[in-house]
Motif scaffolding. Structure first.
Motif, mmCIF file in Angstrom:
data_model
loop_
_atom_site.group_PDB
_atom_site.id
_atom_site.type_symbol
_atom_site.label_atom_id
_atom_site.label_comp_id
_atom_site.label_asym_id
_atom_site.label_seq_id
_atom_site.Cartn_x
_atom_site.Cartn_y
_atom_site.Cartn_z
ATOM 1 N N VAL A 251 0.838 -1.198 0.000
ATOM 2 C CA VAL A 251 0.000 0.000 0.000
ATOM 3 C C VAL A 251 0.874 1.250 0.000
ATOM 4 O O VAL A 251 0.607 2.217 -0.726
ATOM 5 N N ALA A 252 1.933 1.236 0.807
ATOM 6 C CA ALA A 252 2.843 2.382 0.860
ATOM 7 C C ALA A 252 3.465 2.648 -0.509
ATOM 8 O O ALA A 252 3.597 3.803 -0.937
ATOM 9 N N GLU A 253 3.841 1.585 -1.216
ATOM 10 C CA GLU A 253 4.414 1.750 -2.550
ATOM 11 C C GLU A 253 3.398 2.352 -3.518
ATOM 12 O O GLU A 253 3.742 3.185 -4.362
ATOM 13 N N GLU A 254 2.132 1.920 -3.401
ATOM 14 C CA GLU A 254 1.082 2.480 -4.260
ATOM 15 C C GLU A 254 0.903 3.970 -3.993
ATOM 16 O O GLU A 254 0.786 4.773 -4.934
ATOM 17 N N VAL A 255 0.894 4.346 -2.725
ATOM 18 C CA VAL A 255 0.734 5.761 -2.371
ATOM 19 C C VAL A 255 1.932 6.569 -2.856
ATOM 20 O O VAL A 255 1.784 7.682 -3.370
ATOM 21 N N ALA A 256 3.130 6.010 -2.719
ATOM 22 C CA ALA A 256 4.339 6.720 -3.146
ATOM 23 C C ALA A 256 4.344 6.966 -4.647
ATOM 24 O O ALA A 256 4.888 7.976 -5.121
ATOM 25 N N ARG A 257 3.739 6.064 -5.421
ATOM 26 C CA ARG A 257 3.714 6.204 -6.883
ATOM 27 C C ARG A 257 2.679 7.214 -7.357
ATOM 28 O O ARG A 257 2.724 7.665 -8.506
ATOM 29 N N SER A 258 1.744 7.581 -6.504
ATOM 30 C CA SER A 258 0.665 8.484 -6.918
ATOM 31 C C SER A 258 1.228 9.847 -7.298
ATOM 32 O O SER A 258 2.057 10.402 -6.565
ATOM 33 N N PRO A 259 0.816 10.388 -8.450
ATOM 34 C CA PRO A 259 1.315 11.708 -8.851
ATOM 35 C C PRO A 259 0.781 12.794 -7.930
ATOM 36 O O PRO A 259 -0.355 12.746 -7.476
#
Length: 244
Positions: A93-101
């Motif tokens: 989940v943290a990786e998904e949030v980090a990828r968000s523009p």
């Protein structure tokens, strides 16, 4: 009986204050929408100016819409929000949030290993997204999401290098419609409810969200704890918990 009456009076007073604050927050975008519409109708400006006014009108409408959505979500949290829970890897989940523009030059990194929580993935994404956005809006240039276990709890810490939050405001920052820096969040289009919603969602899971003093005293450290979930090898518990 006296204690119950005092609590009821206090609750009613807090509700009145919240409704008053919400009305005040809505007044600003609604006033902007009305002013923009009246300007276009009364002055019939040139095309370029008219298009800019309409862009401003849309922006103010979006601000009002976000505030209404956040108020409705807070009401649902207060009533008891229904969650769709299951095993959720907080590192993923943290990786998904980090990828968000997101606007600005901030760099968002992820640290720590896989950490399984019993949670609603979409709501955890919302919590961590709110925390990262809040850090970026505050002026952070570096944000790190750190996943780990702490006994039978799954943890994600969101640590940034921004201006920080005074120790005296570590609890107040979660109050509804509170802005420690009003100009900053108004420029960013925030509703003043992001951290309140994040804590409400954490508690709906049986977890918690707190603000802690960062190592070295610089920046901000938000600590999200959730119940640890089950892995393929069985439930995660204090005896078998790996440390992040």
């Amino acid at each position: 009986m006296v204690g119950a009456e005092a609590r009821a009076v206090d609750s009613e007073a807090r509700l009145r204050d919240f409704v008053s604050d919400a009305a005040h927050e809505l007044r600003t975008p609604v006033t902007g929408i009305r002013a923009a519409a009246e300007h276009v109708l009364r002055t019939d400006p040139p095309r370029e100016e008219r298009e800019q006014v309409l862009v401003d009108l849309i922006r103010e409408a979006q601000r009002a819409g976000r505030l209404v959505d956040d108020l409705l979500l807070m009401a649902r949290i207060d009533r008891g929000l229904a969650l769709v829970t299951g095993p959720v890897d907080l590192r993923s989940v943290a990786e998904e949030v980090a990828r968000s523009p997101r606007p600005g030059p901030a760099v968002v990194r992820v640290a720590g290993g896989p950490v399984v929580a019993a949670a609603d993935r979409d709501r955890v994404v919302q919590v961590l997204g709110n925390l990262v956005d809040n850090a970026v809006q505050a002026g952070a240039r570096q944000v790190e999401l750190r996943s780990s276990y702490d006994g039978d709890a799954a943890v994600v810490e969101v640590v940034d290098d921004g201006p920080g939050i005074p120790a005296a405001d570590h609890e107040r920052v979660f109050d509804r419609l509170v802005r420690l820096d009003p100009a900053r969040e108004r420029r960013a289009g925030g509703s003043g409810l992001g951290l309140s919603i994040a804590r409400g969602l954490a508690r709906a899971h049986g977890g918690e969200l707190v603000c802690r003093e960062p190592a070295g005293g610089a920046g901000t450290r938000m600590r999200l704890t959730l119940p640890a979930g089950a892995t393929e090898d069985g439930p995660v518990g204090a005896a078998t918990t790996p440390r992040g």
